[in-house]
Motif scaffolding. Structure first.
Motif, PDB file in Angstrom:
ATOM      1  N   TRP A 106      36.773  72.133  17.441  1.00  0.00           N
ATOM      2  CA  TRP A 106      37.122  73.240  16.547  1.00  0.00           C
ATOM      3  C   TRP A 106      36.832  72.920  15.084  1.00  0.00           C
ATOM      4  CZ3 TRP A 106      41.932  73.847  19.982  1.00  0.00           C
ATOM      5  CH2 TRP A 106      41.725  74.893  20.888  1.00  0.00           C
ATOM      6  N   ASN A 107      36.733  71.660  14.716  1.00  0.00           N
ATOM      7  CA  ASN A 107      36.470  71.288  13.325  1.00  0.00           C
ATOM      8  C   ASN A 107      34.994  71.387  12.957  1.00  0.00           C
ATOM      9  OD1 ASN A 107      39.110  70.794  12.560  1.00  0.00           O
ATOM     10  ND2 ASN A 107      39.051  68.645  13.168  1.00  0.00           N
ATOM     11  N   HIS A 108      34.181  71.765  13.915  1.00  0.00           N
ATOM     12  CA  HIS A 108      32.767  71.955  13.605  1.00  0.00           C
ATOM     13  C   HIS A 108      32.605  73.125  12.638  1.00  0.00           C
ATOM     14  CE1 HIS A 108      28.434  71.888  14.225  1.00  0.00           C
ATOM     15  NE2 HIS A 108      28.470  73.201  14.363  1.00  0.00           N
ATOM     16  N   LYS A 109      31.947  72.901  11.540  1.00  0.00           N
ATOM     17  CA  LYS A 109      31.833  73.900  10.480  1.00  0.00           C
ATOM     18  C   LYS A 109      30.537  74.693  10.627  1.00  0.00           C
ATOM     19  CE  LYS A 109      35.607  72.411   8.529  1.00  0.00           C
ATOM     20  NZ  LYS A 109      36.863  73.210   8.586  1.00  0.00           N
ATOM     21  N   PRO A 113      28.927  83.793  11.399  1.00  0.00           N
ATOM     22  CA  PRO A 113      30.120  84.413  12.020  1.00  0.00           C
ATOM     23  C   PRO A 113      30.051  84.417  13.543  1.00  0.00           C
ATOM     24  CG  PRO A 113      28.689  86.082  11.041  1.00  0.00           C
ATOM     25  CD  PRO A 113      28.169  84.754  10.584  1.00  0.00           C
ATOM     26  N   PHE A 114      28.838  84.550  14.123  1.00  0.00           N
ATOM     27  CA  PHE A 114      28.711  84.514  15.573  1.00  0.00           C
ATOM     28  C   PHE A 114      29.077  83.136  16.110  1.00  0.00           C
ATOM     29  CE2 PHE A 114      25.152  87.955  15.449  1.00  0.00           C
ATOM     30  CZ  PHE A 114      26.101  88.891  15.108  1.00  0.00           C
ATOM     31  N   CYS A 115      28.477  82.094  15.494  1.00  0.00           N
ATOM     32  CA  CYS A 115      28.736  80.724  15.949  1.00  0.00           C
ATOM     33  C   CYS A 115      30.200  80.353  15.758  1.00  0.00           C
ATOM     34  CB  CYS A 115      27.851  79.742  15.184  1.00  0.00           C
ATOM     35  SG  CYS A 115      26.085  79.883  15.553  1.00  0.00           S
ATOM     36  N   ALA A 116      30.780  80.771  14.639  1.00  0.00           N
ATOM     37  CA  ALA A 116      32.180  80.440  14.368  1.00  0.00           C
ATOM     38  C   ALA A 116      33.099  81.024  15.440  1.00  0.00           C
ATOM     39  CB  ALA A 116      32.580  80.956  12.991  1.00  0.00           C
ATOM     40  N   GLN A 179      19.456  83.087  19.982  1.00  0.00           N
ATOM     41  CA  GLN A 179      18.469  83.721  19.106  1.00  0.00           C
ATOM     42  C   GLN A 179      19.145  84.634  18.087  1.00  0.00           C
ATOM     43  OE1 GLN A 179      15.729  85.660  21.765  1.00  0.00           O
ATOM     44  NE2 GLN A 179      14.945  83.725  22.593  1.00  0.00           N
ATOM     45  N   ALA A 180      20.171  85.366  18.518  1.00  0.00           N
ATOM     46  CA  ALA A 180      20.894  86.237  17.587  1.00  0.00           C
ATOM     47  C   ALA A 180      21.609  85.408  16.525  1.00  0.00           C
ATOM     48  CB  ALA A 180      21.898  87.091  18.357  1.00  0.00           C
ATOM     49  N   CYS A 181      22.188  84.282  16.925  1.00  0.00           N
ATOM     50  CA  CYS A 181      22.864  83.402  15.966  1.00  0.00           C
ATOM     51  C   CYS A 181      21.872  82.823  14.969  1.00  0.00           C
ATOM     52  CB  CYS A 181      23.583  82.274  16.699  1.00  0.00           C
ATOM     53  SG  CYS A 181      24.996  82.802  17.688  1.00  0.00           S
ATOM     54  N   GLU A 182      20.711  82.400  15.458  1.00  0.00           N
ATOM     55  CA  GLU A 182      19.687  81.839  14.571  1.00  0.00           C
ATOM     56  C   GLU A 182      19.164  82.892  13.606  1.00  0.00           C
ATOM     57  OE1 GLU A 182      16.750  80.212  17.109  1.00  0.00           O
ATOM     58  OE2 GLU A 182      17.990  78.511  17.760  1.00  0.00           O
ATOM     59  N   ALA A 183      19.034  84.126  14.081  1.00  0.00           N
ATOM     60  CA  ALA A 183      18.562  85.204  13.207  1.00  0.00           C
ATOM     61  C   ALA A 183      19.546  85.454  12.075  1.00  0.00           C
ATOM     62  CB  ALA A 183      18.334  86.471  14.016  1.00  0.00           C
ATOM     63  N   ILE A 184      20.833  85.420  12.381  1.00  0.00           N
ATOM     64  CA  ILE A 184      21.850  85.597  11.347  1.00  0.00           C
ATOM     65  C   ILE A 184      21.800  84.443  10.354  1.00  0.00           C
ATOM     66  CG2 ILE A 184      24.338  85.567  10.940  1.00  0.00           C
ATOM     67  CD1 ILE A 184      23.397  88.239  11.769  1.00  0.00           C
ATOM     68  N   SER A 185      21.610  83.210  10.846  1.00  0.00           N
ATOM     69  CA  SER A 185      21.572  82.037   9.973  1.00  0.00           C
ATOM     70  C   SER A 185      20.411  82.136   8.995  1.00  0.00           C
ATOM     71  CB  SER A 185      21.451  80.762  10.813  1.00  0.00           C
ATOM     72  OG  SER A 185      22.561  80.604  11.649  1.00  0.00           O
ATOM     73  N   ILE A 186      19.233  82.539   9.493  1.00  0.00           N
ATOM     74  CA  ILE A 186      18.057  82.651   8.630  1.00  0.00           C
ATOM     75  C   ILE A 186      18.251  83.766   7.607  1.00  0.00           C
ATOM     76  CG2 ILE A 186      15.599  83.226   8.612  1.00  0.00           C
ATOM     77  CD1 ILE A 186      15.388  81.916  11.366  1.00  0.00           C
ATOM     78  N   ARG A 187      18.850  84.885   8.037  1.00  0.00           N
ATOM     79  CA  ARG A 187      19.060  86.022   7.159  1.00  0.00           C
ATOM     80  C   ARG A 187      20.036  85.687   6.030  1.00  0.00           C
ATOM     81  NH1 ARG A 187      21.215  90.314  10.594  1.00  0.00           N
ATOM     82  NH2 ARG A 187      19.333  89.826  11.782  1.00  0.00           N
TER      83      ARG A 187
END
Length: 205
Positions: A106-109, A113-116, A179-187
């Motif tokens: 849980w301490n992984h930062k 928002p999807f990954c969290a 892929q959706a998480c990566e897209a949010i990260s790049i955006r």
């Protein structure tokens, strides 16, 4: 002392709730004054999550505190039992401290928002699926399937994501979620300019 207090008979009496800085009563301020607040517990603050059913969070709490009604725990009460493992996934704990493992997870930062959200809910969903599989195997003689359990956990993750982010598209597989998480990260990455103006790629967009 009473004689030193001046009373203005022209004004109506007004009750003042001295506990609140506004002078107004609220249930929240009364509860805060009455309860004995304990120090913040990092583990408990992550066990309970509004986006997953209470029964899953409660089961995870029971797992952490070794309160599951396994054959071994029932035998400790003096009830004759034959302790047997009914979870045929071949899980080995290697004497790992579960609380420590969960806190490390849980301490992984992440700023995504999807990954969290996924990081927060996976332990409870996994514990629930393993316990469901164990009970079905013991009481209903259901044949286990690792792939089915993974599919059930994935389905639960997708349901939580769709309820939380209704307009986002996640597909129906773990790859499409990633892929959706990566897209949010790049955006969400800030644009860094070198002072020479936008690149050709940015201009083309």
């Amino acid at each position: 002392m009473a004689n030193s207090i001046s009373i203005n008979s022209d004004n109506n009496d007004k009750p003042i709730w001295t506990i609140s800085h506004t002078g107004k009563f609220s249930i929240g301020s009364a509860w805060k004054n009455l309860r004995q607040e304990k120090p913040h517990n990092q583990l408990y603050s992550r066990l309970w999550h509004t986006n997953i059913p209470f029964k899953m969070s409660f089961l995870t709490w029971r797992v952490v505190h070794n309160r599951l009604s396994t054959d071994q725990s029932v035998a400790r009460l003096g009830i004759p039992m034959d302790p047997k493992c009914y979870c045929p996934l071949g899980i080995s704990t290697n004497n790992t401290n579960l609380k420590f493992t969960l806190l490390n997870w849980w301490n992984h930062k992440t700023k995504n928002p999807f990954c969290a959200l996924i990081i927060k809910i996976i332990p409870a969903l996994t514990c629930w699926e393993i316990w469901r599989l164990r009970c079905c195997n013991k009481f209903e003689a259901e044949r286990y399937s690792l792939y089915r359990s993974i599919a059930n956990i994935l389905f639960s993750i997708l349901q939580v994501l769709k309820n939380k982010f209704g307009n986002a598209r996640f597909g129906n597989s773990w790859n499409t979620i990633c892929q959706a998480c990566e897209a949010i990260s790049i955006r969400n990455q800030p644009y860094k300019s070198n002072g020479s103006g936008p690149t050709q790629q940015c201009q083309a967009q």
